[in-house]
Design a protein around this motif. Structure first.
Motif, PDB file in Angstrom:
ATOM      1  N   SER A 369      14.341 -11.681   7.237  1.00 29.41           N
ATOM      2  CA  SER A 369      13.595 -12.381   6.645  1.00 29.41           C
ATOM      3  C   SER A 369      12.323 -11.525   6.329  1.00 29.41           C
ATOM      4  CB  SER A 369      13.000 -13.865   7.338  1.00 29.41           C
ATOM      5  OG  SER A 369      12.433 -13.203   8.750  1.00 29.41           O
ATOM      6  N   MET A 370      12.034 -10.639   7.212  1.00 25.36           N
ATOM      7  CA  MET A 370      11.123  -9.593   6.885  1.00 25.36           C
ATOM      8  C   MET A 370      11.517  -8.458   6.222  1.00 25.36           C
ATOM      9  SD  MET A 370       8.644  -9.232  10.527  1.00 25.36           S
ATOM     10  CE  MET A 370      10.199  -8.899  11.239  1.00 25.36           C
ATOM     11  N   GLY A 371      12.650  -8.069   6.300  1.00 22.02           N
ATOM     12  CA  GLY A 371      13.109  -6.886   5.710  1.00 22.02           C
ATOM     13  C   GLY A 371      13.291  -7.066   4.223  1.00 22.02           C
ATOM     14  N   VAL A 372      13.594  -8.020   3.616  1.00 21.90           N
ATOM     15  CA  VAL A 372      13.862  -8.317   2.345  1.00 21.90           C
ATOM     16  C   VAL A 372      12.482  -8.375   1.637  1.00 21.90           C
ATOM     17  CG1 VAL A 372      14.529  -9.643   0.355  1.00 21.90           C
ATOM     18  CG2 VAL A 372      16.211  -9.506   2.327  1.00 21.90           C
ATOM     19  N   ILE A 373      11.654  -9.034   2.059  1.00 21.03           N
ATOM     20  CA  ILE A 373      10.411  -9.360   1.627  1.00 21.03           C
ATOM     21  C   ILE A 373       9.202  -7.993   1.706  1.00 21.03           C
ATOM     22  CG2 ILE A 373      10.388 -11.861   1.698  1.00 21.03           C
ATOM     23  CD1 ILE A 373       8.306 -11.611   3.639  1.00 21.03           C
ATOM     24  N   CYS A 374       9.625  -7.437   2.658  1.00 16.71           N
ATOM     25  CA  CYS A 374       8.714  -6.277   2.748  1.00 16.71           C
ATOM     26  C   CYS A 374       9.329  -5.147   2.049  1.00 16.71           C
ATOM     27  CB  CYS A 374       8.660  -5.668   4.267  1.00 16.71           C
ATOM     28  SG  CYS A 374       7.781  -7.041   5.288  1.00 16.71           S
ATOM     29  N   ASN A 375      10.684  -4.883   1.940  1.00 13.56           N
ATOM     30  CA  ASN A 375      11.435  -3.860   1.172  1.00 13.56           C
ATOM     31  C   ASN A 375      11.228  -4.099  -0.270  1.00 13.56           C
ATOM     32  OD1 ASN A 375      12.323  -2.598   3.397  1.00 13.56           O
ATOM     33  ND2 ASN A 375      14.179  -3.640   3.543  1.00 13.56           N
ATOM     34  N   ASP A 376      11.219  -5.180  -0.770  1.00 17.58           N
ATOM     35  CA  ASP A 376      11.070  -5.505  -2.366  1.00 17.58           C
ATOM     36  C   ASP A 376       9.853  -4.849  -3.167  1.00 17.58           C
ATOM     37  OD1 ASP A 376      13.536  -6.759  -2.641  1.00 17.58           O
ATOM     38  OD2 ASP A 376      12.885  -8.756  -2.910  1.00 17.58           O
ATOM     39  N   VAL A 377       8.717  -4.977  -2.512  1.00 21.79           N
ATOM     40  CA  VAL A 377       7.670  -4.503  -3.035  1.00 21.79           C
ATOM     41  C   VAL A 377       6.410  -4.083  -2.002  1.00 21.79           C
ATOM     42  CG1 VAL A 377       6.405  -6.817  -3.243  1.00 21.79           C
ATOM     43  CG2 VAL A 377       5.892  -5.091  -5.053  1.00 21.79           C
ATOM     44  N   ARG A 378       5.742  -2.986  -2.268  1.00 13.33           N
ATOM     45  CA  ARG A 378       4.504  -2.712  -1.340  1.00 13.33           C
ATOM     46  C   ARG A 378       3.580  -3.799  -1.639  1.00 13.33           C
ATOM     47  NH1 ARG A 378       4.123   0.663   2.466  1.00 13.33           N
ATOM     48  NH2 ARG A 378       4.653   2.575   1.220  1.00 13.33           N
ATOM     49  N   TRP A 379       3.225  -4.220  -0.414  1.00 10.92           N
ATOM     50  CA  TRP A 379       2.216  -5.282  -0.149  1.00 10.92           C
ATOM     51  C   TRP A 379       0.703  -4.893  -0.371  1.00 10.92           C
ATOM     52  CZ3 TRP A 379       2.792 -10.715   2.668  1.00 10.92           C
ATOM     53  CH2 TRP A 379       4.399 -11.070   2.399  1.00 10.92           C
ATOM     54  N   GLN A 380       0.003  -5.640  -1.147  1.00 16.52           N
ATOM     55  CA  GLN A 380      -1.286  -5.246  -1.488  1.00 16.52           C
ATOM     56  C   GLN A 380      -2.570  -5.632  -0.452  1.00 16.52           C
ATOM     57  OE1 GLN A 380      -1.835  -6.765  -5.513  1.00 16.52           O
ATOM     58  NE2 GLN A 380       0.260  -6.061  -5.956  1.00 16.52           N
ATOM     59  N   GLY A 381      -3.311  -4.899  -0.041  1.00  8.33           N
ATOM     60  CA  GLY A 381      -4.490  -5.358   0.685  1.00  8.33           C
ATOM     61  C   GLY A 381      -4.764  -4.540   1.930  1.00  8.33           C
ATOM     62  N   THR A 382      -5.815  -4.724   2.267  1.00  3.29           N
ATOM     63  CA  THR A 382      -6.356  -3.588   3.450  1.00  3.29           C
ATOM     64  C   THR A 382      -6.868  -4.973   4.486  1.00  3.29           C
ATOM     65  OG1 THR A 382      -8.670  -3.957   2.586  1.00  3.29           O
ATOM     66  CG2 THR A 382      -7.350  -2.140   1.911  1.00  3.29           C
ATOM     67  N   VAL A 383      -6.994  -4.467   5.710  1.00  3.61           N
ATOM     68  CA  VAL A 383      -7.448  -5.355   6.728  1.00  3.61           C
ATOM     69  C   VAL A 383      -8.796  -6.290   6.189  1.00  3.61           C
ATOM     70  CG1 VAL A 383      -8.642  -5.703   9.055  1.00  3.61           C
ATOM     71  CG2 VAL A 383      -6.390  -4.174   8.613  1.00  3.61           C
TER      72      VAL A 383
END
Length: 502
Positions: A369-383
């Motif tokens: 569940s994490m692998g697909v959504i994290c591998n598909d695109v670089r997530w945007q944002g900082t802490v």
């Protein structure tokens, strides 16, 4: 777009595939390339309550399509052949949701009904995507605590703090980088589309028809964009925004809107005088239900209640998550939610947690569940940007308390996406039928409209005045079911976008 509380259907594996599950990959001879389609060895695999004629096989696919003769993964695939050969016109692929849901299980659940609706016109087929069910697994090696659903979904602290979420997200991302290996890195939507086309070749079909559900609509859209010449009649059920710059990050954020769209259905149900005799009436007016639930969640933030599950108390965030889960399905889950609220308000009754909240998610399920959504695109944002987003979203959408825009392990994912996400366009055959509930808590209507706009004249949209996630053969709306069945059986779609009353 994940459907929670799922269970995987594990098919009986051959010795070779059992070895695959242990090693992650199978090394194939150098000559075993893609010049010819793989051969499928079918065997009976019917399960109780499923189609008696269901068969299963294993499909080899390249770990990396840039090296088609290199290491191979094994995917569990299934079919129910048409029992009316004279009526058969093709093959209908069921694309399950998730990421993480089993297509083999979906056919076991819906195959008989689908075969009846389509009157033998199709062989019905599906697959367990990489990492799912009977297919080659990936692992992040997460602790049980980090695999609790309430922790995998990053609910902020009672005061809106995300400090603990940041720490946990870093820890999970580091574990996945350390333990996931090449199999985890291969879990992407575009690879699932490639695997589907490999399956098509193995089946000997020039074209596929499809019914994609939830996340499966995005997989279906990507397949239709990459392989338009191989699509026949294409049904996408419960859709979301295909924005290639955000993909999964956008889907998660949209859930705040979806829950807000759907909650009034529960509020009307829970304030109906008919609930009085059942002991489930929460308020006398619909508008009083949300303040009651929010106040209860805040009290549970301060003082969690002991539940019937040892060591797992009912907290405010557990209640918020239980609410989200109950809104996913049809109204039949409302009674369980109202009962949980009533038990949490009582001083003499221990709350009974929903099954999905009473223990950790299996490690392989968490990884996919994490692998697909994290591998598909670089997530945007900082802490700091996540902190600001959570603070604003908690005010705008109090029922989800900032969770949909919070930091996740994807923010700290070690590997950059291997390729750019697919942009869905209006280039391709006009053979897509979208169907969507107006009040979908997981893939909200506003997101579906963006996919509809991206497809242009390739698609027609059927809007169903109903709540919950999943439409076709799922919510009992005769108009919606009839429209999809007619399209699958005859190829006829509405001339323009259509509406089905509840």
């Amino acid at each position: 777009m994940r459907t929670y509380g799922k269970s995987a259907a594990f098919v009986a594996l051959s010795a070779t595939v059992a070895a695959t599950a242990l090693t992650g990959v199978v090394t194939v001879p150098a000559h075993a390339g893609t010049a010819s389609a793989p051969t499928l060895s079918w065997r009976p695999c019917a399960t109780a309550g499923g189609p008696a004629a269901q068969e299963c096989a294993e499909l080899p696919v390249p770990l990396d399509y840039r090296d088609p003769d290199g290491p191979q993964l094994s995917l569990a695939v299934t079919r129910v052949r048409s029992d009316r050969p004279a009526a058969r016109r093709g093959t209908l692929l069921v694309i399950a949701g998730g990421p993480g849901s089993s297509g083999v299980q979906r056919v076991a659940e819906k195959g008989e009904r689908l075969a009846r609706e389509t009157e033998g016109r199709y062989d019905i087929v599906s697959l367990d995507p990489r990492g799912v069910g009977g297919s080659t697994k990936a692992s992040c090696g997460l602790s049980p605590e980090d695999r609790e659903l309430v922790n995998l979904r990053a609910w902020p602290g009672a005061d809106g703090s995300i400090t603990e979420n940041v720490t946990r997200s870093r820890r999970i991302a580091e574990a996945c980088a350390r333990n996931g290996g090449a199999v985890l890195r291969s879990l992407t939507t575009v690879n699932e589309a490639r695997d589907i086309d490999r399956f098509r070749q193995a089946l000997g079909e020039e074209k596929l028809s499809a019914w994609g559900i939830s996340y499966g609509t995005y997989v279906g859209a990507v397949y239709a964009q990459k392989y338009p010449q191989h699509t026949d009649r294409w049904v996408l059920d419960s859709n979301d925004d295909p924005d290639p710059s955000r993909v999964g990050q956008g889907w998660l954020a949209n859930m705040a809107v979806g829950v807000a769209d759907r909650f009034p259905d529960f509020a009307r149900w829970a304030s109906d005088p008919a609930r009085e005799a059942e002991g489930l009436r929460l308020a006398k007016r619909p508008q009083d239900v949300q303040p009651l639930v929010l106040d209860l969640a805040a009290r549970l933030d301060r003082e969690p209640r002991e539940s019937t599950t040892p060591g797992v108390p009912l907290t405010g965030n557990q209640l918020r998550l239980a609410l989200q889960l109950a809104l996913f399905n049809g109204d039949h889950d409302f009674a369980g939610l109202a009962g949980l609220v009533q038990a949490a308000r009582s001083t003499s009754v221990k709350p009974v947690l929903p099954a999905a909240l009473s223990g950790p998610v299996p490690d392989a399920d968490a990884a996919v569940s994490m692998g697909v959504i994290c591998n598909d695109v670089r997530w945007q944002g900082t802490v700091s940007s996540f902190t600001r987003a959570v603070a604003a979203d908690r005010v705008k959408h109090p029922l989800t308390a900032g969770m949909p825009v919070n930091v996740t392990p994807c923010a700290f994912w070690k590997d950059a996406p291997a390729e750019q996400p697919t942009r869905i366009t209006d280039e391709g055959p006009s053979n897509v039928l979208m169907i969507q509930n107006l009040r979908d808590p997981a893939t909200p209507y506003s997101g579906a409209l963006k996919l509809r706009a991206a497809f242009g004249d390739r698609a027609r949209l059927v809007t169903v005045d109903h709540g919950g996630h999943g439409v076709y053969l799922g919510n009992g709306n005769a108009c919606g079911d009839r429209t999809v069945t007619t399209f699958l059986n005859t190829g006829t779609r509405p001339q323009k976008d259509a509406y089905c009353a509840n």
